[in-house]
Design an enzyme around this catalytic site. Structure first.
Site, PDB file in Angstrom:
ATOM      1  CB  SER A   1     -11.942  14.331   2.059  1.00 57.12           C
ATOM      2  OG  SER A   1     -11.767  15.068   0.902  1.00 57.12           O
TER       3      SER A   1
ATOM      4  CB  ILE B   1     -10.297  -3.805  -0.557  1.00 53.13           C
ATOM      5  CG1 ILE B   1      -9.781  -3.195   0.761  1.00 53.13           C
ATOM      6  CG2 ILE B   1     -11.812  -3.631  -0.696  1.00 53.13           C
ATOM      7  CD1 ILE B   1     -10.265  -3.866   2.039  1.00 53.13           C
TER       8      ILE B   1
ATOM      9  CG  ASP C   1      -8.625  17.246   5.934  1.00 54.43           C
ATOM     10  OD1 ASP C   1      -9.345  16.259   5.688  1.00 54.43           O
ATOM     11  OD2 ASP C   1      -8.277  18.071   5.069  1.00 54.43           O
TER      12      ASP C   1
ATOM     13  CD  GLU D   1     -11.259  18.015   2.732  1.00 53.72           C
ATOM     14  OE1 GLU D   1     -11.910  17.736   1.727  1.00 53.72           O
ATOM     15  OE2 GLU D   1     -10.767  17.144   3.464  1.00 53.72           O
TER      16      GLU D   1
ATOM     17  CG  ASP E   1      -8.396  -3.025  -6.443  1.00 53.61           C
ATOM     18  OD1 ASP E   1      -8.784  -1.885  -6.134  1.00 53.61           O
ATOM     19  OD2 ASP E   1      -8.386  -3.977  -5.627  1.00 53.61           O
TER      20      ASP E   1
END
Ligand SMILES: *[C@@H]1O[C@H](CO)[C@@H](O)[C@H](O)[C@H]1NC(C)=O
Length: 574
Positions: free
Chosen positions: A491, A535, A294, A290, A555
């Site tokens: 992420s 999208i 990032d 992670e 959405d």
């Protein structure tokens, strides 16, 4: 005479000591969340650190004003509040402050102040004393899947006289998400052949064909029109939240830049800020997917923007949420000129594992940072409509936290390019805690009308809808522990979107204009929606359903859509 007085005084003392404070239950839950098992009683000597949130002067007033200054249609748009102004709204009253500190002093405790407004206090004590202080019995709860365990309780009390003074005490009844928000290794993304139409479309858009299935910084630059040139303003800054056991590696970053950003110096690195005893050890075994993801995709996309990795340490002893709060209070306490204007966090948990009081207190903290002109972005979660990770759910969909908070920006995920479509794991839905904010009500209403009776009864139609926006989130190439591989997750999307917002901020600062700050009213405005690519395909299955379908307009899978850099510049008047 003297003797009489003495007796009287000692009688009174005995009387005071004998009369217990009338306690009232402040928060209670029915049981530990799914995945936790009761694991006995902790030793009474075990130390615990608590954060106590005090009732603020006028947080509603701050939020009312924030919705005005973040609305592009308002005359005061972008006039972010000074620290002094924020403190006026958020500090507790003198009476509140005194009452809480007096209660702690009676129990032999001195509180440390952990926020500039004094609305958050911290105390360190033992399980035994905490049991008395909060009239409860702290227990150990194990999480077998991760082998971690935590000290929590199912209910705690405060003196009745402090009911209007204390908002929340943490950690008590809110459990952490021991799985964090860690992205998944890309399992078996099909290396399928593109058809002739898809090939032509990519050629026309100058997107390398490989970007249809494998994402690198060059793909993000091509798909979203992100410049490769360096940021020029001297004050632009981007913050990345890091938590326990997730360390960003400089060697991996260097390899990543050498491989994927041959046009910039491979020595480009991040600044480190540690909180709560945080650290950032370097070494192959310290690599964290992670943290590396990032850092690699903020530095790899926000070219030339200084990035700070804010690493929260073990001292929080409670998983993520105390750390979430400490990061906010830390940034709020920084001088305005040295704060990051964007903060991205790829951690979260199911809303039903957080109490309303804790969710509210954290959401209020986000609003104060938004008011200071900081854009707060979070990954929406990776379990589709089933929550932050795939969770079992039968009757209702599981919204994630903090995505339900109306004062942050929730980022969902997409995949592919022709067309770009919703990633099936992209968490989205409707909060059960936070009502729909006015800035999104028109778009959410249109969606619900188009949705009809699909999933009726499984979600809260009056809740805050999320995510707000989306970005690519499948098969991001990262270097981790010296290895290059692909990862999936929202992420991937949050740092990507945050990097793009930072580059817009850089242009705004250079033009002498205010930064974007709290984003949502801008994003949902006609200028904002025009700067995003809607999208309209894909869905986010879970809970035995197909989840929500992406549709024209907002959405609950991909929000308003994905960024288009040139159009974002137009939208902000550059
Ligand atoms: C639905 O959302 C509203 C608005 O936030 C909230 O007041 C209500 O309690 C929620 N309902 C349920 C069943 O959680």
């Amino acid at each position: 005479m003297v003797r009489t007085v003495f007796v009287f005084v000692s009688l009174l003392a005995a009387l005071v000591a004998a009369v217990p404070h009338p306690f009232v239950v402040h928060e209670a839950i029915n049981g530990a969340p799914e995945g936790f098992v009761h694991a006995g009683t902790p030793s009474p000597d075990t130390e615990l650190t608590f954060r106590i949130g005090l009732v603020q002067n006028n947080i509603a007033g701050l939020q009312e004003k924030l919705l005005v200054i973040s609305d592009p249609a308002s005359a005061t748009y972008g006039q972010w509040m000074s620290t002094e102004e924020i403190v006026e709204f958020t500090k507790p009253s003198a009476a509140t402050d005194a009452a809480v500190k007096e209660w702690l002093a009676e129990n032999g405790l001195t509180a440390a102040t952990t926020s500039i407004a004094g609305d958050w206090l911290s105390i360190t004590t033992t399980v035994g004393k905490a049991n008395t202080l909060f009239n409860t019995k702290f227990q150990s709860f194990a999480h077998p899947e991760t082998g971690k365990s935590f000290i929590r309780t199912l209910a705690y009390s405060i003196p009745a006289s402090l009911q209007g003074a204390v908002e929340v005490v943490h950690p008590t009844v809110t459990f952490p998400n021991p799985l964090g928000g860690v992205p998944r290794l890309t399992a078996s993304i099909g290396k399928r052949e593109l058809n002739a139409l898809e090939k032509k479309d990519l050629e026309r858009r100058a997107i390398p064909a490989s970007c249809a299935t494998t994402i690198t910084p060059a793909c993000i630059q091509a798909i979203y029109g992100v410049p490769t040139t360096k940021a020029t303003s001297s004050t632009v800054k981007l913050g990345v939240s890091g938590f326990i056991d997730q360390f960003a590696q400089t060697a991996d970053l260097k390899s990543f830049l050498t491989k994927f950003r041959t046009d910039i110096s491979s020595s480009t690195t991040f600044a480190l800020q540690t909180l709560d005893g945080g650290s950032n050890p370097q070494g192959r075994n310290d690599a964290g997917i992670e943290a590396n993801l990032d850092i690699e995709y903020t530095i790899g996309i926000a070219t030339g923007v200084p990035v700070t990795f804010i690493s929260v340490g073990e001292n929080t002893k409670d998983g993520d949420l105390g750390g979430f709060l400490d990061i906010i209070n830390f940034i709020q306490g920084e001088a305005a000129a040295s704060r990051p204007q964007v903060l991205t966090t790829s951690y979260g948990q199911n809303e039903n594992t957080v109490t309303r009081a804790m969710a509210n207190s954290l959401c209020n903290a986000y609003s104060t940072l938004g008011a200071a002109g900081v854009s707060i972005l979070f990954a929406s979660g990776d379990g589709g409509v089933a929550g932050s990770q795939t969770t079992s759910c039968s009757t209702s969909f599981l919204p994630t936290f903090p995505s339900g908070c109306p004062f942050m920006t929730s980022v969902g995920a997409t995949q592919g390019t022709s067309p770009e479509t919703a990633a099936s794991f992209s968490s989205g839905g409707f909060s059960n805690f936070f009502a729909q904010p006015s800035y999104q009500s028109a778009q959410v209403k249109s969606y619900l009308t188009a949705l009809g009776s699909t999933n009726a009864g499984k979600f809260n139609t009056s809740g805050r809808g999320f995510p707000d926006v989306a970005a690519q989130g499948v098969n991001f190439q990262i270097v981790d522990g010296g290895q290059t591989g692909g990862v999936d997750g929202t992420s991937c999307a949050s740092p990507t979107f945050a990097a793009i917002i930072s580059l817009v901020n850089d242009r705004l600062i250079a033009a002498g204009k205010p930064v974007l700050g709290f984003l949502n009213p801008f994003l949902y405005s006609s200028a904002g929606t025009a700067a995003l690519t809607d999208i309209t395909t894909g869905d986010n299955p879970g809970c035995g359903t197909n989840g929500f379908p992406a549709k024209a307009g907002w959405d609950p899978v991909t929000g308003l859509g994905t960024p288009n850099f040139a159009k974002l510049l137009t939208a902000v008047g550059l």
